[in-house]
Design a protein around this motif. Structure first.
Motif, mmCIF file in Angstrom:
data_model
loop_
_atom_site.group_PDB
_atom_site.id
_atom_site.type_symbol
_atom_site.label_atom_id
_atom_site.label_comp_id
_atom_site.label_asym_id
_atom_site.label_seq_id
_atom_site.Cartn_x
_atom_site.Cartn_y
_atom_site.Cartn_z
ATOM 1 N N ALA B 83 0.834 -1.252 -0.139
ATOM 2 C CA ALA B 83 0.015 -0.041 -0.034
ATOM 3 C C ALA B 83 0.958 1.236 -0.007
ATOM 4 O O ALA B 83 1.636 1.425 0.824
ATOM 5 N N SER B 86 0.715 8.848 -0.257
ATOM 6 C CA SER B 86 1.386 10.117 -0.795
ATOM 7 C C SER B 86 1.375 11.016 0.274
ATOM 8 O O SER B 86 0.629 12.018 0.250
ATOM 9 N N PHE B 107 -6.955 16.621 1.480
ATOM 10 C CA PHE B 107 -5.716 15.967 0.990
ATOM 11 C C PHE B 107 -4.811 16.249 2.149
ATOM 12 O O PHE B 107 -3.844 15.494 2.467
ATOM 13 N N PRO B 111 -5.338 10.630 4.463
ATOM 14 C CA PRO B 111 -4.188 10.347 3.589
ATOM 15 C C PRO B 111 -4.684 9.654 2.336
ATOM 16 O O PRO B 111 -5.737 8.980 2.225
ATOM 17 N N LEU B 112 -3.706 10.132 1.289
ATOM 18 C CA LEU B 112 -4.158 9.409 -0.166
ATOM 19 C C LEU B 112 -3.249 8.267 -0.454
ATOM 20 O O LEU B 112 -2.199 8.430 0.037
ATOM 21 N N MET B 113 -3.596 7.146 -0.592
ATOM 22 C CA MET B 113 -3.034 5.799 -0.688
ATOM 23 C C MET B 113 -3.619 5.140 -1.836
ATOM 24 O O MET B 113 -4.740 5.121 -2.007
ATOM 25 N N TYR B 114 -2.756 4.185 -2.530
ATOM 26 C CA TYR B 114 -3.280 3.233 -3.403
ATOM 27 C C TYR B 114 -2.834 2.011 -3.155
ATOM 28 O O TYR B 114 -2.041 1.750 -2.569
#
Lengths: 337, 337
Positions: B83, B86, B107, B111-114
């Motif tokens: 995971a 950013s 943002f 948290p922005l996560m991919y």
């Protein structure tokens, strides 16, 4: 052959060969202790497992025990790759409509897939444990395949023989968390809790004529709180076949053995439109979001609630003789403690 | 202690303990054959591995061999969870600007996560093999942590002790494929080819004062085609600390041992703005996309090209004495054959 993974207090469980009628099983530690170990070396292990399966189905194995679906983990309790497609564009169109989002034309030619989390799959009879049932808990009934190693740049034509096993999935979704998460632009994470898989996975030959090498043509049965909810045919309206989905995920990467690729929610476009609930003579739906969309179209607002603590979902597929192929996923939503 | 995984023709490689100065290593099959096996049972294996490390660093082990970074696989050659966050919002802001996309206020708090693909990580000296170099090949220099099992609903405060190991990442990105893929709404897939990791991963104690339990405060050095490209401090401008990122991914799921959580591209907000290239006295950048953004702002168009076949990237972090902590990632972009 049919394979399952039994709970044994280890992380990856114990691989067993299961009889075609799902009544008996036998462990195969002499061949592979786990399904991952088997698929890591499939060219060697598959013929040996098949031989055990043949003997088991012929009643020639003495060391058997009753196969108990409640003892199963997911066939792969954890995996290195879980990529889920949205191959039934009818589903995508309906869900997007429900979100007020347009369907781009490219969705009919370029597969929509998301990278799922694969570190904590749950068994077919495990609870869906969540901290809250206010997140719009939905089931998604799907079919998935397991591949061996698929090299980068494999074409759909080349991908077909890499499909070694099939199984059912409940790709549980938290509808209330999806809009906010997708708005951030990086796809699903918190809105996709642990997926559950059917008790057994099967080799394509177990499916007879229902498997044409690209899709599985049988109804997928979803039962919500004891009521028949969906029975769409998985072979109908599958815009992107499994080989196309497999090819999609290896455009820029090698795909490792034991990769699980899902079909996305099975959905038939009936009557030239949104279809009908089973109670109204239709084939119903493989998730709650779809019926809520139809209700919104017809009545101005959804009336079928998402799942709450205590609600149950059963997902199963029967062969032409009414025999369960994969066993059944049967889960209850509970509060995580 | 420092751990690495050596190529041995198996899928998961051979776990070795590496000396602090990266010159010697010793296999530890009596403790764990692979890093995944070690982290699966960390409470038991960590003290044993630490004892070997202490002996190795004291020169008390006879069965050693020279540690060769070119023989390394990724510390976890395949994992069950990858995971990537950013966490440096400055990077997100710059990349979004370059795409003409706005940065939502949320943002800074969410948290922005991919969800990344984890079935085919590549070693620190493995080539970046792709079918085309017309896809906007970019490196992304990051730090990642490896956790043990993290239960659902773990808070940031509770998450900190689950961080067991740290390493460097090259989260290679295909910038040309990102806009089309993100426009579909389901996040990255084809635009994120295989990530590479540093030769060794280390326990937090190896980092001394540079690790405060939440972030690693040292410059991360990126060298593109032999030219210093970035040296931002990973402890500066990290909006979301590692415990916050870990907590984010377990909101709705249990996270399995051996989960890898990345920081996202390291980026410092210098001079109250976009910063400067190293050649102009700045700390530079940890990916090409950022410098292209600066060039666009200043000159109306980007001039630094993305990577082509034959281009090289080196990523490394030195301690206060100039000693390499993790060894170096050194990769060349090549045509996949």
């Amino acid at each position: 052959m049919k394979l399952a993974t039994l709970k044994d207090a280890s992380r990856d469980g114990q691989l067993v060969v299961v009889s075609r009628d799902l009544t008996l099983c036998t462990p195969v530690p002499q061949i592979a202790r786990t399904l991952q170990a088997a698929i890591d070396n499939w060219a060697d292990t598959a013929p040996k497992l098949q031989a055990v399966s043949d003997q088991l189905n012929a009643g020639e194995i003495k060391e058997t025990k009753a196969f108990d679906q409640t003892e199963c983990m997911a066939p792969l309790p954890r995996a290195y790759q879980w990529a889920d497609g949205s191959a039934y564009i009818n589903h995508v169109e309906l869900v997007r409509k429900a979100r007020g989002a347009e369907l781009p034309d490219s969705f009919w030619t370029d597969p929509l897939m998301y990278q799922g989390g694969s570190d904590d799959f749950i068994g077919p009879r495990d609870d869906i444990a969540l901290a809250s049932d206010e997140w719009g808990v939905d089931f998604e009934a799907e079919i998935a395949v397991i591949t061996d190693d698929v090299p980068m740049s494999t074409t759909p034509e080349q991908a077909a023989p890499h499909i070694k096993l099939l199984m059912l999935v409940n790709d549980c979704s938290l509808r209330g968390l999806i809009p906010g998460e997708l708005a951030k632009g990086f796809g699903f994470f918190q809105s996709k809790p642990a997926s559950a898989f059917s008790p057994v996975c099967v080799t394509p030959d177990e499916l007879g004529d229902a498997w044409d090498g690209e899709k599985l043509s049988l109804p997928l049965l979803s039962t919500l709180n004891g009521q028949a909810f969906g029975k769409p045919d998985a072979g109908v309206d599958m815009t992107f076949t499994f080989p196309k989905l497999v090819s999609h995920i290896c455009k820029t990467r090698n795909v490792g053995a034991g990769a699980i690729i899902g079909s996305g929610t099975i959905s038939n476009k009936m009557n030239g439109g949104p279809g009908r609930p089973i109670s109204q003579g239709g084939v119903g739906y493989s998730c709650i979001a779809e019926i809520r969309m139809i209700e919104t179209i017809e009545d101005g607002a959804p009336k079928t609630p998402f799942m709450k603590f205590g609600d149950t979902i059963r997902i199963e597929m029967l062969d032409k003789n009414g025999q369960s192929i994969f066993g059944s996923i049967e889960q209850t939503v509970v509060k995580n403690v």
